[in-house]
Design an enzyme around this catalytic site. Structure first.
Site, PDB file in Angstrom:
ATOM      1  N   VAL A   1      -0.601  -9.870  25.915  1.00 14.20           N
ATOM      2  CA  VAL A   1      -1.045 -11.316  26.020  1.00 14.20           C
ATOM      3  C   VAL A   1      -2.392 -11.764  25.555  1.00 14.20           C
ATOM      4  CG1 VAL A   1      -1.438 -13.220  27.671  1.00 14.20           C
ATOM      5  CG2 VAL A   1       0.650 -11.573  28.025  1.00 14.20           C
TER       6      VAL A   1
ATOM      7  N   LYS B   1      -6.874   9.686  44.168  1.00 15.18           N
ATOM      8  CA  LYS B   1      -8.076   9.436  44.922  1.00 15.18           C
ATOM      9  C   LYS B   1      -8.354   7.996  44.717  1.00 15.18           C
ATOM     10  CE  LYS B   1     -11.841   9.527  47.404  1.00 15.18           C
ATOM     11  NZ  LYS B   1     -12.002   9.904  48.805  1.00 15.18           N
TER      12      LYS B   1
ATOM     13  N   GLU C   1      -3.388   3.463  32.414  1.00 14.28           N
ATOM     14  CA  GLU C   1      -2.161   3.276  31.908  1.00 14.28           C
ATOM     15  C   GLU C   1      -2.328   2.962  30.407  1.00 14.28           C
ATOM     16  OE1 GLU C   1       0.177   0.237  33.563  1.00 14.28           O
ATOM     17  OE2 GLU C   1      -0.103   1.102  35.592  1.00 14.28           O
TER      18      GLU C   1
ATOM     19  N   ARG D   1       2.362  -1.895  23.190  1.00 18.88           N
ATOM     20  CA  ARG D   1       2.700  -3.326  22.796  1.00 18.88           C
ATOM     21  C   ARG D   1       1.472  -4.042  22.342  1.00 18.88           C
ATOM     22  NH1 ARG D   1       2.630  -3.691  28.398  1.00 18.88           N
ATOM     23  NH2 ARG D   1       1.210  -5.172  28.942  1.00 18.88           N
TER      24      ARG D   1
ATOM     25  N   LYS E   1      -3.015 -11.058  35.431  1.00 24.30           N
ATOM     26  CA  LYS E   1      -4.274 -11.496  35.061  1.00 24.30           C
ATOM     27  C   LYS E   1      -4.342 -12.987  34.633  1.00 24.30           C
ATOM     28  CE  LYS E   1      -4.232  -7.282  32.158  1.00 24.30           C
ATOM     29  NZ  LYS E   1      -3.757  -6.623  31.137  1.00 24.30           N
TER      30      LYS E   1
ATOM     31  N   GLY F   1       1.329  -2.462  39.333  1.00 23.93           N
ATOM     32  CA  GLY F   1       1.219  -2.567  40.953  1.00 23.93           C
ATOM     33  C   GLY F   1       2.487  -2.255  41.729  1.00 23.93           C
TER      34      GLY F   1
ATOM     35  N   ASN G   1      -0.366   0.712  27.582  1.00 25.42           N
ATOM     36  CA  ASN G   1       0.655  -0.123  27.035  1.00 25.42           C
ATOM     37  C   ASN G   1       0.813   0.007  25.562  1.00 25.42           C
ATOM     38  OD1 ASN G   1       0.625  -1.133  29.644  1.00 25.42           O
ATOM     39  ND2 ASN G   1      -1.282  -2.370  29.053  1.00 25.42           N
TER      40      ASN G   1
HETATM   41  C1  MV4 Z   1      -5.910   2.397  41.173  1.00 26.61           C
HETATM   42  C2  MV4 Z   1      -6.801   1.560  41.936  1.00 26.61           C
HETATM   43  C3  MV4 Z   1      -7.753   2.259  42.683  1.00 26.61           C
HETATM   44  N1  MV4 Z   1      -7.731   3.757  42.680  1.00 26.61           N
HETATM   45  N2  MV4 Z   1      -5.900   3.666  41.214  1.00 26.61           N
HETATM   46  C4  MV4 Z   1      -3.054  -1.276  39.948  1.00 26.61           C
HETATM   47  C5  MV4 Z   1      -2.138  -1.651  38.795  1.00 26.61           C
HETATM   48  C6  MV4 Z   1      -1.911  -0.112  38.487  1.00 26.61           C
HETATM   49  N3  MV4 Z   1      -1.374   0.233  37.237  1.00 26.61           N
HETATM   50  C7  MV4 Z   1      -2.917   0.727  38.872  1.00 26.61           C
HETATM   51  N4  MV4 Z   1      -3.836  -0.264  39.885  1.00 26.61           N
HETATM   52  C8  MV4 Z   1      -4.720   0.410  40.497  1.00 26.61           C
HETATM   53  N5  MV4 Z   1      -4.804   1.624  40.542  1.00 26.61           N
HETATM   54  C9  MV4 Z   1      -6.715   4.347  41.884  1.00 26.61           C
HETATM   55  N6  MV4 Z   1      -6.794   5.577  41.803  1.00 26.61           N
HETATM   56  C10 MV4 Z   1      -6.704   0.147  41.919  1.00 26.61           C
HETATM   57  C11 MV4 Z   1      -5.691  -0.493  41.243  1.00 26.61           C
HETATM   58  C12 MV4 Z   1      -5.601  -1.877  41.331  1.00 26.61           C
HETATM   59  C13 MV4 Z   1      -6.026  -2.649  40.106  1.00 26.61           C
HETATM   60  C14 MV4 Z   1      -6.141  -2.164  38.931  1.00 26.61           C
HETATM   61  C15 MV4 Z   1      -6.389  -2.845  37.794  1.00 26.61           C
HETATM   62  C16 MV4 Z   1      -6.311  -4.306  38.058  1.00 26.61           C
HETATM   63  C17 MV4 Z   1      -6.123  -5.099  39.246  1.00 26.61           C
HETATM   64  C18 MV4 Z   1      -5.809  -4.011  40.281  1.00 26.61           C
HETATM   65  C19 MV4 Z   1      -5.699  -4.492  41.528  1.00 26.61           C
HETATM   66  C20 MV4 Z   1      -5.403  -3.913  42.620  1.00 26.61           C
HETATM   67  C21 MV4 Z   1      -5.603  -2.422  42.523  1.00 26.61           C
END
Ligand code: MV4
Length: 456
Positions: A299, A205, A292, A296, A241, A169, A294
């Site tokens: 948790v 997007k 993404e 490792r 989380k 984030g 990870n």
């Molecule tokens: C996003 C998304 C919506 N659209 N990407 C949050 C953590 C970061 N690693 C990627 N994240 C997000 N990427 C696109 N194109 C929304 C999030 C996101 C989110 C993702 C997983 C768990 C919680 C979240 C909370 C807010 C935004």
């Protein structure tokens, strides 16, 4: 036959250090704990075969210090290092130093860690592996003007700006219209520069109302990769989380096959070695996109252990000393759920609540597991994360698992500090949660624990 390790140094603290010690004991492998002066009274220090003090409370001078950890490896003659999660677990330089010393870093190679740590490179790798990704810029944006043009003419608003060095984030902004672009661009870059020393940005997007569903994978040193099913981690607050479960209430058998295949393809393409997690965003039409990876143990790994009935740390150590992965991917039996019990006050913005635990009685009984390093009389240091226990329940169905979790939360006694237990009791009562109607944005829209209603 591969020869197992004789002695593993655990470069971590808290519940995960204990968790690793337990498995090592069962495997007949000696353990070395390292600890800061704030952790002298910790159980990982008592339960390990040896313990080395590596410095003052600050993480930078103890659990994050590569020279201190390597000194402890040298004086104890450990032949492998388990990094746990957090701290040095995804530090490619640390993995490299271990290999230069002839010490096995229990995890993937430094190259794999680096490749997945840079989000643009990770995404490019996934495209080559034919894993679906969110449409957006091809790699890094060269300028704000390029970004604006792309958002308007190709990607379409809303878009998300993300830092290539980011994750979890940080350095991330939603942009809903062109007028907001410049402000979001500048603040995301400033944040990324300060946090990572790298302000490279890319664009995607924006996926609306996404679920966070991740797949556990494991790969051996001979190119074989399998998956161990998913975990739904959509219940989050500010990228922390709070509850994870398997199966995902949103999952279908068909989707699990498709996403599982994609996760395995991701691992196979890079010859992934070790346990890893491939994170996906899943939209309301059940389309999924790589987010993404990870590199490792995580948790929430016990959720997976409960539904596939295997010790993941044991499997992780086995592949690290060269055992092959055998058989096919695993599909879940029954249902498992984990509540993260943090020393935080859920009624006051989850503010940390360190201090001494006066009394402690952990939940027990059939299908209940508690992974924790704390006990009555333990002082929670203010220097590290606030997680003090993971309460994991398993049952044949989600409904029974929720019932068991409610029972287990009701009998958990922790006095002396505020905890997230009442939050979890509230969460499990929510209709949306019980029906499986939630996404990553759901919690932010709630009056947590009915705070607003209770005010008047
Ligand atoms: C996003 C998304 C919506 N659209 N990407 C949050 C953590 C970061 N690693 C990627 N994240 C997000 N990427 C696109 N194109 C929304 C999030 C996101 C989110 C993702 C997983 C768990 C919680 C979240 C909370 C807010 C935004």
């Amino acid at each position: 036959m591969a020869e197992k390790f004789k002695k593993i140094l655990i470069a971590n603290r808290g519940e995960i250090a204990l968790r690793i010690i337990r498995t090592c004991r069962e495997m007949g492998i000696k353990t070395v704990a390292v600890y800061s002066t704030a952790d002298r009274e910790s159980l990982h220090v008592r339960f390990a075969d040896e313990a080395v003090c590596i410095g003052p409370p600050s993480s930078a001078e103890s659990y994050l210090s590569i020279p201190k950890i390597m000194a402890a490896v040298e004086i104890t003659n450990a032949d492998a290092v388990h990094p746990g999660y957090g701290f040095l677990s995804e530090n490619a330089d640390f993995a490299e130093v271990c290999s230069e010393y002839g010490i096995k870093f229990i995890g993937p190679t430094p190259e794999m860690i680096r490749r997945m740590g840079d989000k643009v490179t990770a995404k490019e790798t996934m495209i080559k592996a034919k894993v679906p990704v969110v449409p957006g810029s091809d790699g890094l944006l060269k300028s704000m003007e390029e970004g604006k043009k792309l958002a308007k003419e190709v990607v379409g608003y809303p878009v998300m700006l993300k830092a290539t060095a980011g994750g979890g984030g940080k350095g991330m902004r939603i942009v809903t219209k062109e007028e907001e672009f410049e402000g979001a661009w500048n603040s995301a870059r400033t944040e990324a520069k300060a946090a990572f020393g790298n302000d490279g940005m890319y664009m995607e997007k924006y996926v609306e109302e996404p679920r966070h569903i991740e797949f556990q994978i494991i790969g051996d040193q001979y190119g074989k990769v399998i998956h161990l099913s998913e975990r739904d981690c959509s219940v989050q607050r500010r990228h922390q989380k709070l509850l994870e479960e398997c199966p995902s209430p949103f999952m279908t058998e068909e989707l699990r096959k498709e996403m599982g295949d994609a996760a395995v393809r991701a691992g196979e393409y890079i010859n992934y070695e070790g346990v890893g997690t491939v994170e996906f965003l899943v939209d309301k039409h059940r389309k999924f996109y790589f987010m993404e990876m990870n590199t490792r143990i995580q948790v929430e790994h016990p959720v997976t252990e409960e539904v596939i009935d295997h010790d993941l740390i044991k499997e992780q150590i086995k592949v690290a000393y060269g055992e092959p992965v055998e058989g096919d991917s695993y599909f879940p039996t029954g249902h498992a759920m984990e509540c993260r019990i943090n020393a935080e006050d859920p009624l006051h913005d989850f503010r940390p609540s360190p201090g001494r635990i006066q009394s402690f009685h952990s939940s027990k009984g059939h299908g209940v597991r508690v992974d924790t390093h704390v006990y009555a009389g333990y002082g929670i240091p203010p220097y590290y994360d606030s997680m003090i226990a993971k309460l994991i329940c398993r049952a044949p169905t989600r409904e029974e698992c929720i019932t068991k979790m409610e029972r287990a939360l009701d009998e958990f006694i922790i006095e002396g500090v505020k905890t997230t237990v009442p939050f979890h009791q509230w969460l499990l009562k929510q209709e949306d949660f019980r029906n499986g109607h939630f996404d990553t944005g759901w919690l932010a829209k709630q009056d947590i624990m009915d705070k607003e209603k209770n005010k008047g």
